[in-house]
Design a protein around this motif. Sequence first.
Motif, short mmCIF file in Angstrom:
data_model
loop_
_atom_site.label_atom_id
_atom_site.label_comp_id
_atom_site.label_asym_id
_atom_site.label_seq_id
_atom_site.Cartn_x
_atom_site.Cartn_y
_atom_site.Cartn_z
N SER A 1 -36.14 -56.81 -17.48
CA SER A 1 -37.15 -55.91 -16.92
C SER A 1 -38.45 -56.09 -17.70
N PRO A 2 -39.47 -56.68 -17.09
CA PRO A 2 -40.71 -56.94 -17.83
C PRO A 2 -41.46 -55.65 -18.16
N THR A 3 -42.09 -55.62 -19.32
CA THR A 3 -42.89 -54.46 -19.74
C THR A 3 -44.25 -54.96 -20.20
N ALA A 4 -45.32 -54.38 -19.69
CA ALA A 4 -46.66 -54.85 -20.10
C ALA A 4 -47.69 -53.74 -19.94
N GLN A 5 -48.80 -53.92 -20.65
CA GLN A 5 -49.95 -53.04 -20.43
C GLN A 5 -50.55 -53.33 -19.05
N VAL A 6 -51.10 -52.29 -18.45
CA VAL A 6 -51.84 -52.44 -17.19
C VAL A 6 -53.26 -51.95 -17.49
N VAL A 7 -54.24 -52.84 -17.32
CA VAL A 7 -55.60 -52.55 -17.76
C VAL A 7 -56.53 -52.44 -16.55
N PHE A 8 -57.28 -51.35 -16.53
CA PHE A 8 -58.20 -51.08 -15.41
C PHE A 8 -59.63 -51.21 -15.92
N ASP A 9 -60.37 -52.14 -15.34
CA ASP A 9 -61.76 -52.33 -15.71
C ASP A 9 -62.61 -52.21 -14.44
N ASN A 10 -63.11 -51.03 -14.21
CA ASN A 10 -63.88 -50.76 -12.98
C ASN A 10 -63.11 -51.16 -11.72
N VAL A 11 -61.87 -50.73 -11.65
CA VAL A 11 -61.02 -51.03 -10.49
C VAL A 11 -61.34 -50.05 -9.37
N LYS A 12 -61.76 -50.58 -8.22
CA LYS A 12 -62.14 -49.71 -7.08
C LYS A 12 -60.96 -49.56 -6.13
N VAL A 13 -60.57 -48.34 -5.89
CA VAL A 13 -59.53 -48.12 -4.87
C VAL A 13 -60.02 -47.05 -3.88
N PRO A 14 -59.68 -47.22 -2.61
CA PRO A 14 -60.13 -46.23 -1.62
C PRO A 14 -59.58 -44.84 -1.93
N VAL A 15 -60.37 -43.83 -1.59
CA VAL A 15 -59.89 -42.44 -1.72
C VAL A 15 -58.60 -42.26 -0.92
#
Length: 380
Positions: free
Chosen positions: A207-221
């Motif tokens: 089961s892989p484990t990793a950081q998830v990094v958000f750099d100005n990630v745009k997602v719809p409302v």
Amino acid sequence: MTGQFDLNEDQLAIQDMARKFTADRITPFAAKWDEEHHYPIDVWKAAGELGFGAIYVSEEMGGIGLGRLEAALIMEAMAYGCPATSAYISIHNMAAWMIDTFGGDELKARYLPEMVSMEKIASYCLTEPGSGSDAAALKTTARLDGDHYVINGTKQFISGGGVNDVYVVMVRTGGDGPKGISCLVVDKDTPGLSFGAPEKKLGWNASPTAQVVFDNVKVPVANRVGEEGDGFKFAMAGLDGGRINIGACSLGGAQRCLDEAVQYVKDRSQFGKAIAEFQNTQFTLADMATDLEAARALLYLAATKVTAGSPDKSRFSAMAKKLASDSGSEIVDKALQMFGGYGYLRDYPIERFWRDLRVHRILEGTNEVMRMIIGRDLLK
Ligand code: FAD
Ligand code: 2MC
């Protein structure tokens, strides 16, 4: 189980199906997956075909609409082969359930069909580098910008990070504390989303484990699950079921090691007799079996409370997770001791279960947090 504690025919059938699936598709390969840090995507898809990707997603949305006891039976059965794989499927189920239960129709229609079949696999992203147990202190922000949110921050220890297709992410859209948290669904290929290197771990190597990094990630409302400010409650409600499943994974792993130990002590001789003949061996096996059944009984009860939405379901879920994961680790440790030096070798499965079960006392809330939840509920 007898009388009022019997599993019904449907539950026995689903348990049987999960056991067969485990024997065919998981148990023979689990040591290799662990050794090679292989994530068995083909097996998840095969599990999806049986409905195991959406065990408690509604039938209306394509799930198999079962209860939490049935889910526990499936998780327990799969963990008999590989606790890490079973738990991975549990996390996907938790994320799918959150979307099904709290998401709007349009969001559900967009995500659930492929999640139900496990064509798309989901991660649950709550923990951050600075907030593990104190989950409501999370700092990842989602700033409203027209019809989008812009996400910035880092999630830590995310199972499936970098591999999975869908990320159910708890973010801060408001002020400090739990009421400022919302829940967003983010696709893997969204610009600005990146992943840390896979963590090198004691166990859970399938089961892989990793950081998830958000750099100005745009997602719809439109990718928000439910209302702004309700994300923390959704996250906690998801964990009520997740913790049952993690406990069930400990039960399955512990049962496997108990079965292996029973066989081994009959085969292994020292001082001219099978080690099964020593009273210490018999007493230890007796303790292992007793502790396992006690933990199982509480876990099945807790699972029925979560299905029923009982007012004390969160306390029972915490008690069951704590007891099953503590007892599971102890049982596997005793099995390892019975195998002597051979238990320490990768030639036998015990050391893998020892490593895999250890983390169940930490994740989905440490067992200290479980005691906090139990104590608070008793004193409220
Ligand atoms: P801390 O919160 O820093 O705790 C350190 C120690 O202090 C612990 O012993 C803890 O019990 C104790 N402690 C903290 N507060 C108190 C208190 N008030 N009273 C008493 N003791 C206290 N998270 C996700 O969101 N998604 C995932 O998919 C995910 N997968 C994971 C997979 C793995 C392999 C691992 C190891 C972790 C995963 N996690 C995931 C994170 C996991 O939930 C956290 O590690 C866990 O909640 C503990 O947080 P922490 O590691 O920051 O420890
Ligand atoms: N269901 C629904 N709502 C809940 C809930 C639950 N089980 N638990 C809490 N809430 C609500 C609660 O009612 C409150 O809302 P309100 O004020 O409207 O009543 C709100 O959430 C805040 O709750 P608390 O005041 O209890 O929050 P607090 O910050 O004091 O602590 C605690 C909560 C410690 C229990 C929580 O932070 C926690 O569970 N920490 C452990 C984190 C964790 O389990 N992480 C797991 C990550 S996932 C993972 O590891 C995987 C492998 C996937």
